[in-house]
Design an enzyme around this catalytic site. Structure first.
Site, short mmCIF file in Angstrom:
data_model
loop_
_atom_site.label_atom_id
_atom_site.label_comp_id
_atom_site.label_asym_id
_atom_site.label_seq_id
_atom_site.Cartn_x
_atom_site.Cartn_y
_atom_site.Cartn_z
CG LEU A 1 -1.86 1.22 1.34
CD1 LEU A 1 -2.78 1.34 0.13
CD2 LEU A 1 -2.66 1.17 2.63
CE1 TYR A 2 6.17 5.23 1.73
CE2 TYR A 2 7.47 3.59 0.56
CZ TYR A 2 7.33 4.87 1.06
OH TYR A 2 8.35 5.78 0.90
CB ALA A 3 4.60 0.55 -3.48
#
Length: 435
Positions: free
Chosen positions: A246-248
């Site tokens: 999700l960060y990416a």
């Protein structure tokens, strides 16, 4: 400044599988219509989540960090404005006045100190959240205050605060480094990533687009946008529509949002894809940092292997090299072309890899720390978990070399030596870390 050492050295020797570099200078390239459709589906979902997480909580006592930060800061008044103006005052000929978001963070602290040292005006902004030990952020804050940098305590989602800062100071540039970092934490608190990396970025751009004059913006993307891409080294023109975390995904969303504000409002935007930054004053959630802590405590160190005993490697990039890339991006950023929220002409839009180009296996990282700390390490070989981590990262920096003059000079051995020296001094030979 003495706390920002710069030891020239030679690049590391380990090389991943080679493949031809792509010299295509196009920054924004779609591989296929299905990929485009799937990504914009994510954007639509993200917008829904933004409104969800920014809506008033049904529980007034909620401790969700994505909601609480906007209600806990005091700012404003003549004395406060005086500090803001003083910190942002330019003290060199042709210098910049720069708003640095995330100024109490790892990269933010180093960039702020470097800008101040060369005579630029620097004002910091940070919410001092507790993603990791806030006392480390406070120590960085004290370091910057001694250099004359004032950090305003506040959140990038606080539009009123941002507007006030731009009323007090006509910033020429914004270095946007505030973000919810970390790949694995997204599985525990996904809302914080939407709140900071998407909603927060939009909040900042909304204020910048209406500023007169509009600032040029340099912001931190991430090497994580390459996700499941198997071609190495990673080039700016490679596909980035397969995020592994999700960060990416939020960082990739940021790149698309940057494109939108550049296209509609004429904002000059430069995204920097950082590759595994390390060094003194670093983040405790990074492997090199907590490996050092755990080795000193006598704990075993997990070393991950990919399928079929595959090597897990990272393109570790020393903080001083990253700072040079950040300053070069600021120095080459062209002015935004809008005024009062209206675009007057085409504006600059760029994205660059900032890495070291020499991936090193994590097992070698542990061996270097073992030698520097003079402690025999207990190793625990484990399979790479499915938590968003990828097997390797490797930056193609040819574009940054050509256009920014970017040239990393610090290998992992030299960089870790400086980090360990700082760590032992800051944590009093491990005693403070144990506490």
């Amino acid at each position: 400044m003495s706390h920002l050492d710069d030891i020239p050295s030679t690049p590391g020797k380990f090389k991943m599988e080679k493949s031809p570099f792509i010299h295509n200078r196009l920054r924004w390239h779609w591989q296929s219509s299905p990929a485009k459709l799937s990504f914009w589906s994510f954007i639509f979902l993200a917008v829904i989540l933004i409104f969800f997480f920014r809506s008033p909580s049904s529980n007034p006592n909620s401790q969700d960090p994505s909601r609480r930060s906007l209600r806990t800061y005091n700012w404003g008044g003549p004395a406060w404005e005086k500090r803001v103006r003083s910190s942002a005052r330019v003290r060199s000929r042709n210098g910049f006045s720069v708003l640095v978001t995330g100024a109490a963070g790892f990269v933010g602290t180093h960039v702020s100190a470097a800008l101040k040292k060369r005579g630029d005006g620097v004002l910091g902004l940070d919410n001092f959240n507790d993603y990791y030990d806030p006392s480390l952020k406070r120590a960085r804050q004290a370091l910057l205050e001694r250099s004359g940098v004032f950090i305003v305590e506040g959140d990038i989602n606080d539009s009123a605060l941002l507007r006030k800062l731009f009323e007090v100071v006509a910033f020429t540039h914004v270095m946007h480094l505030a973000a919810q970092a970390g790949v694995r934490y997204a599985m525990e608190n996904p809302g914080s990533y939407v709140h900071s990396n998407i909603a927060g970025f939009v909040s900042l751009l909304e204020v910048c687009k209406s500023a007169n004059p509009q600032p040029a913006i340099v912001w931190a993307s991430s090497s994580s946008v390459y996700g499941l891409n198997s071609k190495v080294p990673f080039s700016e023109s490679d596909r980035t529509d397969q995020p592994a975390s999700l960060y990416a995904a939020t960082k990739k969303a940021g790149e698309e949002i940057a494109h939108t504000y550049n296209h509609i409002y004429g904002l000059s935007l430069t995204g920097l894809r950082f590759f595994t930054v390390y060094g003194p004053w670093g983040r405790p959630d990074m492997a090199y940092f907590f490996f050092t802590r755990d080795i000193l405590k006598g704990k075993s160190i997990p070393i991950f292997e990919a399928a079929n005993h595959g090597t897990v490697a990272r393109d570790f990039t020393y903080i001083d090299d990253i700072v040079k890339g950040c300053l070069a991006a600021l120095d080459t950023a062209k002015k935004s072309t809008g005024s009062g929220g209206k675009k007057k002409g085409p504006a600059q839009l760029r994205v660059y890899n900032l890495g070291n180009t020499s991936p090193v296996p994590v097992s070698e990282l542990v061996r270097i720390l073992e030698r520097l700390l003079k402690i025999k390490v207990k190793r625990n070989i484990m399979k790479l978990p499915r938590n968003g981590d990828v097997q390797f990262t490797h930056a193609n920096i040819s574009l940054a070399q050509r256009e920014l003059g970017y040239k990393p000079t610090t290998d992992l051995q030299a960089g870790l030596k400086k980090f360990v020296r700082w760590y032992l001094r800051f944590y009093s030979d491990g005693k403070r870390a144990a506490e």
